[in-house]
Enzyme design. Sequence first.
Site, PDB file in Angstrom:
ATOM      1  N   LYS A   1      31.754  10.077  -5.141  1.00  0.00           N
ATOM      2  CA  LYS A   1      32.282  11.307  -5.063  1.00  0.00           C
ATOM      3  C   LYS A   1      32.992  11.549  -3.753  1.00  0.00           C
ATOM      4  O   LYS A   1      34.019  12.145  -3.736  1.00  0.00           O
ATOM      5  CB  LYS A   1      31.005  12.267  -5.220  1.00  0.00           C
ATOM      6  CG  LYS A   1      30.405  12.773  -6.454  1.00  0.00           C
ATOM      7  CD  LYS A   1      29.249  13.362  -6.817  1.00  0.00           C
ATOM      8  CE  LYS A   1      28.894  13.386  -8.188  1.00  0.00           C
ATOM      9  NZ  LYS A   1      27.474  13.826  -8.240  1.00  0.00           N
TER      10      LYS A   1
ATOM     11  N   GLN B   1      22.670  16.435  -4.656  1.00  0.00           N
ATOM     12  CA  GLN B   1      22.590  15.241  -5.767  1.00  0.00           C
ATOM     13  C   GLN B   1      21.139  15.336  -6.572  1.00  0.00           C
ATOM     14  O   GLN B   1      20.331  15.327  -6.083  1.00  0.00           O
ATOM     15  CB  GLN B   1      22.843  14.002  -5.432  1.00  0.00           C
ATOM     16  CG  GLN B   1      22.822  12.680  -6.243  1.00  0.00           C
ATOM     17  CD  GLN B   1      23.933  12.777  -7.267  1.00  0.00           C
ATOM     18  OE1 GLN B   1      25.360  13.078  -6.835  1.00  0.00           O
ATOM     19  NE2 GLN B   1      23.682  12.703  -8.624  1.00  0.00           N
TER      20      GLN B   1
ATOM     21  N   ASP C   1      29.038  22.499  -9.120  1.00  0.00           N
ATOM     22  CA  ASP C   1      28.212  21.718 -10.392  1.00  0.00           C
ATOM     23  C   ASP C   1      28.256  22.860 -11.395  1.00  0.00           C
ATOM     24  O   ASP C   1      28.183  22.352 -12.577  1.00  0.00           O
ATOM     25  CB  ASP C   1      26.931  21.444  -9.922  1.00  0.00           C
ATOM     26  CG  ASP C   1      27.193  19.921  -9.590  1.00  0.00           C
ATOM     27  OD1 ASP C   1      27.700  19.170  -9.795  1.00  0.00           O
ATOM     28  OD2 ASP C   1      26.006  19.665  -8.649  1.00  0.00           O
TER      29      ASP C   1
END
Length: 289
Positions: A52, A96, A119
Amino acid sequence: MSKIIDGKAVAAAVLEECRQEVEQLKARGVTPGLAVVLVGEDPASQVYVGSKVRTCGELGIHSEKIVLPTETTQEDLLAVVERLNADPAIHGILVQSPPPPHIDEEAIVRAIDPAKDVDGFHPENVAKLALEDPSGFVPCTPAGCMRLLKEAGVETKGANAVVIGRSMIVGKPMALLLMAKGSDATVTVAHSRSKDLPGICRQADIVIAAVGRPEMVKADWVREGAVVIDVGINRVEDASRKSGFRLTGDVAYPEVAPKCAAITPVPGGVGPMTIAMLMKNTLISAGRS
Ligand code: NAD
């Protein structure tokens, strides 16, 4: 002959769009920024976080990688989220998954400013997806699946779609996207308690497999001419590989692919789309800021 949906190529096209959008944002004086928080040393998470951050760098997106020790407390992690919420250089925040077991992941997700929740996991964004309110964020993996269907020219309108898996990350948002106005599919969501899963799948024009069980979907589950999107990423032992394992999806690709109108491979299908859509969401957030 089935068409192989090339996720790498579609993701590359999405990233090219992103590159142009970054330039436009910068011309307006906005440098998009993404913060990625990793707690602990989970090797798979380290790989995801690394890619990422690397992709941000390739696109000219500012990124902040925050690596915290496994023993980080809930309180300390919340303090990091609060700092990032207040930081005007940061437009997207993600922590994460999975964090270490002593961390209450749901509470962390709720602490992220919904306007920076790229997200799309915050309850406010989940509600906006259900309400078809475009001011939220769509979770990256299902958004990537929708883009793959579009790029492959798959007609969702009126199609029977079967989503296997009901997670908040993939299955549920996927079902919402497929049934939303404009997509207009008739959606069945199957899960671990569903009866006669093969029979349910055989009704499908479109199968989305998001289970986490290697090669579960067999050839006799899929009707001739169906479209299959395989979200699963499973490690299976493979002594012939240097690493000792190979990645496989939730679909028994060699036997299913010949029956399909179109299918995504693993790797190289949905996987590359997830990061590409994360970049998209970060730019959407920066554009709104
Ligand atoms: P999850 O474990 O949260 O959910 C799995 C779902 O599958 C559950 O809803 C469960 O009811 C269902 N299920 C389990 N066993 C089943 C069975 N025997 N029959 C029918 N349904 C069953 O997993 P998730 O986070 O949704 O991820 C699913 C898979 O997708 C995993 O392999 C994961 O690694 C992969 N994944 C890939 C990406 C990507 O970028 N390609 C992103 C997220 C997840």
